[in-house]
Design a protein around this motif. Sequence first.
Motif, mmCIF file in Angstrom:
data_model
loop_
_atom_site.group_PDB
_atom_site.id
_atom_site.type_symbol
_atom_site.label_atom_id
_atom_site.label_comp_id
_atom_site.label_asym_id
_atom_site.label_seq_id
_atom_site.Cartn_x
_atom_site.Cartn_y
_atom_site.Cartn_z
ATOM 1 N N VAL A 128 0.850 -1.195 0.000
ATOM 2 C CA VAL A 128 0.000 0.000 0.000
ATOM 3 C C VAL A 128 0.882 1.241 0.000
ATOM 4 C CG1 VAL A 128 -1.789 1.300 1.216
ATOM 5 C CG2 VAL A 128 -1.812 -1.208 1.275
ATOM 6 N N ALA A 129 0.746 2.079 -1.013
ATOM 7 C CA ALA A 129 1.471 3.351 -1.049
ATOM 8 C C ALA A 129 0.782 4.328 -0.103
ATOM 9 C CB ALA A 129 1.485 3.912 -2.467
ATOM 10 N N LEU A 130 1.528 4.883 0.840
ATOM 11 C CA LEU A 130 0.998 5.838 1.815
ATOM 12 C C LEU A 130 1.444 7.226 1.385
ATOM 13 C CD1 LEU A 130 -0.471 6.241 4.550
ATOM 14 C CD2 LEU A 130 1.765 5.988 5.654
ATOM 15 N N LEU A 131 0.487 8.048 0.924
ATOM 16 C CA LEU A 131 0.818 9.348 0.354
ATOM 17 C C LEU A 131 0.200 10.471 1.178
ATOM 18 C CD1 LEU A 131 0.253 8.588 -3.447
ATOM 19 C CD2 LEU A 131 2.328 8.303 -2.094
ATOM 20 N N GLY A 132 1.051 11.385 1.663
ATOM 21 C CA GLY A 132 0.581 12.517 2.449
ATOM 22 C C GLY A 132 0.456 12.153 3.921
ATOM 23 N N PHE A 133 -0.405 12.873 4.641
ATOM 24 C CA PHE A 133 -0.698 12.676 6.063
ATOM 25 C C PHE A 133 0.402 13.267 6.958
ATOM 26 C CE2 PHE A 133 -2.745 9.081 3.864
ATOM 27 C CZ PHE A 133 -4.067 9.370 4.161
ATOM 28 N N VAL A 165 -1.948 10.607 -7.751
ATOM 29 C CA VAL A 165 -2.816 9.436 -7.881
ATOM 30 C C VAL A 165 -3.548 9.472 -9.225
ATOM 31 C CG1 VAL A 165 -4.812 8.228 -6.932
ATOM 32 C CG2 VAL A 165 -3.095 9.181 -5.390
ATOM 33 N N ALA A 166 -4.036 10.647 -9.596
ATOM 34 C CA ALA A 166 -4.752 10.770 -10.870
ATOM 35 C C ALA A 166 -3.828 10.494 -12.045
ATOM 36 C CB ALA A 166 -5.359 12.173 -10.988
ATOM 37 N N ALA A 167 -2.612 11.044 -11.998
ATOM 38 C CA ALA A 167 -1.666 10.844 -13.098
ATOM 39 C C ALA A 167 -1.247 9.388 -13.226
ATOM 40 C CB ALA A 167 -0.438 11.726 -12.892
ATOM 41 N N ALA A 168 -1.196 8.691 -12.097
ATOM 42 C CA ALA A 168 -0.829 7.271 -12.120
ATOM 43 C C ALA A 168 -1.994 6.380 -12.531
ATOM 44 C CB ALA A 168 -0.310 6.847 -10.746
ATOM 45 N N ASP A 197 -7.917 2.149 -7.103
ATOM 46 C CA ASP A 197 -7.221 1.352 -6.097
ATOM 47 C C ASP A 197 -6.927 2.157 -4.835
ATOM 48 O OD1 ASP A 197 -6.944 -0.841 -7.945
ATOM 49 O OD2 ASP A 197 -5.339 0.298 -8.902
ATOM 50 N N THR A 198 -7.586 3.320 -4.689
ATOM 51 C CA THR A 198 -7.209 4.267 -3.644
ATOM 52 C C THR A 198 -8.318 4.496 -2.632
ATOM 53 O OG1 THR A 198 -5.712 5.417 -5.155
ATOM 54 C CG2 THR A 198 -6.403 6.629 -3.198
ATOM 55 N N PRO A 209 -15.178 9.422 -8.517
ATOM 56 C CA PRO A 209 -16.310 8.492 -8.367
ATOM 57 C C PRO A 209 -15.920 7.021 -8.387
ATOM 58 C CG PRO A 209 -16.345 9.590 -10.515
ATOM 59 C CD PRO A 209 -15.335 10.298 -9.693
ATOM 60 N N ASP A 210 -14.763 6.694 -8.979
ATOM 61 C CA ASP A 210 -14.359 5.289 -9.031
ATOM 62 C C ASP A 210 -13.404 4.904 -7.905
ATOM 63 O OD1 ASP A 210 -12.401 6.946 -10.076
ATOM 64 O OD2 ASP A 210 -11.672 5.471 -11.516
ATOM 65 N N ALA A 211 -13.204 5.803 -6.924
ATOM 66 C CA ALA A 211 -12.294 5.503 -5.812
ATOM 67 C C ALA A 211 -12.816 4.340 -4.976
ATOM 68 C CB ALA A 211 -12.123 6.738 -4.934
ATOM 69 N N LEU A 212 -11.890 3.637 -4.304
ATOM 70 C CA LEU A 212 -12.312 2.559 -3.410
ATOM 71 C C LEU A 212 -13.192 3.103 -2.296
ATOM 72 C CD1 LEU A 212 -9.186 0.259 -2.836
ATOM 73 C CD2 LEU A 212 -11.257 -0.241 -4.140
ATOM 74 N N ALA A 213 -12.792 4.240 -1.706
ATOM 75 C CA ALA A 213 -13.555 4.826 -0.606
ATOM 76 C C ALA A 213 -13.126 6.265 -0.398
ATOM 77 C CB ALA A 213 -13.344 4.026 0.677
#
Length: 306
Positions: free
Chosen positions: A7-12, A66-69, A74-75, A88-92
């Motif tokens: 799992v890529a952890l981005l930000g936070f 995330v959008a560019a990738a 899967d996010t 709209p297609d995000a996991l959650a």
Amino acid sequence: MTTRYRVALLGFSAFERSALESYFRLAPEDGRHHTHYDLLPDIVPSREACNFVLADANHAEVRNVVAAAGRAADTVYVGTPHAPPAPPDALADLPRPIDPLQVRREFDAAVERRSRQPAAAAATPVRRYTARARQHAEEQAARQSESGDFSQSVLLGGEGGDGMFDQVLVVDDSEIARRFLQMKLQRLGYTVDTAASGHGALQMVATRRYAFVFLDVAMEGIDGFETCKHIKHMPWPLDERMMRGPVVVMVTGRSGSVDRIRGALAGCDAYLTKPLNEDELIATLSKYDDSFERVFENTVPPLAHL
């Protein structure tokens, strides 16, 4: 048997990261959980590098990466009520404060759904050399190896021009953006160097030969436009095929006509906007690299079983 997912952890914030990493590292595996999630901070969220992404929705650059990738599906996004809504297609799309248990439930649900579906092969463009370019490269490498001056930056070409250098330079003051574009270009067969500033880029270009230089516009010190001008005014050897120097591609979030004009006046060869569109990237590479072909390979990352 336990299946591990990356799992890529981005930000936070540092506190949120610590809480998430502790939970996923110590989460028990019982009858319901036969999976384990390894959190990998700030990696490029390519399909080869990770299975899922956990993204800070309040961080604009994270959303762009995330959008560019192409990883929205899967996010799991986590944000405050003021953050932009997840795609709209995000996991959650989960609220703050972060609930690690709920995050895990979303990943578990995705794993279960996908286990019922046939695996689909991901189509990824890659570079391939023409036969003459490959032969010339091998001859060049052999000569350099004999002379003790071997370099991966081998000139692919020769009479008639069938190729070019493999070496590419990515310049951006954002580490995430650098690593993201680096990963994309490496997948396409290039050897990629990176620089975090215009000054650093000029030092590297002065000592190495590059096929392409990808430049961010907004950087501290000298910006991308000034860096491009300096590169284009460097004295390139007249006995080389690439006597104009490297192809300079501006990569920026600015899409206005004024910025495009400034880029053209600075001498840039192409202009790409963030989030990066893969078709536009492929078109730019194909235009200037005559050893580039669009072919497809299965790049779905294998799952590690313990």
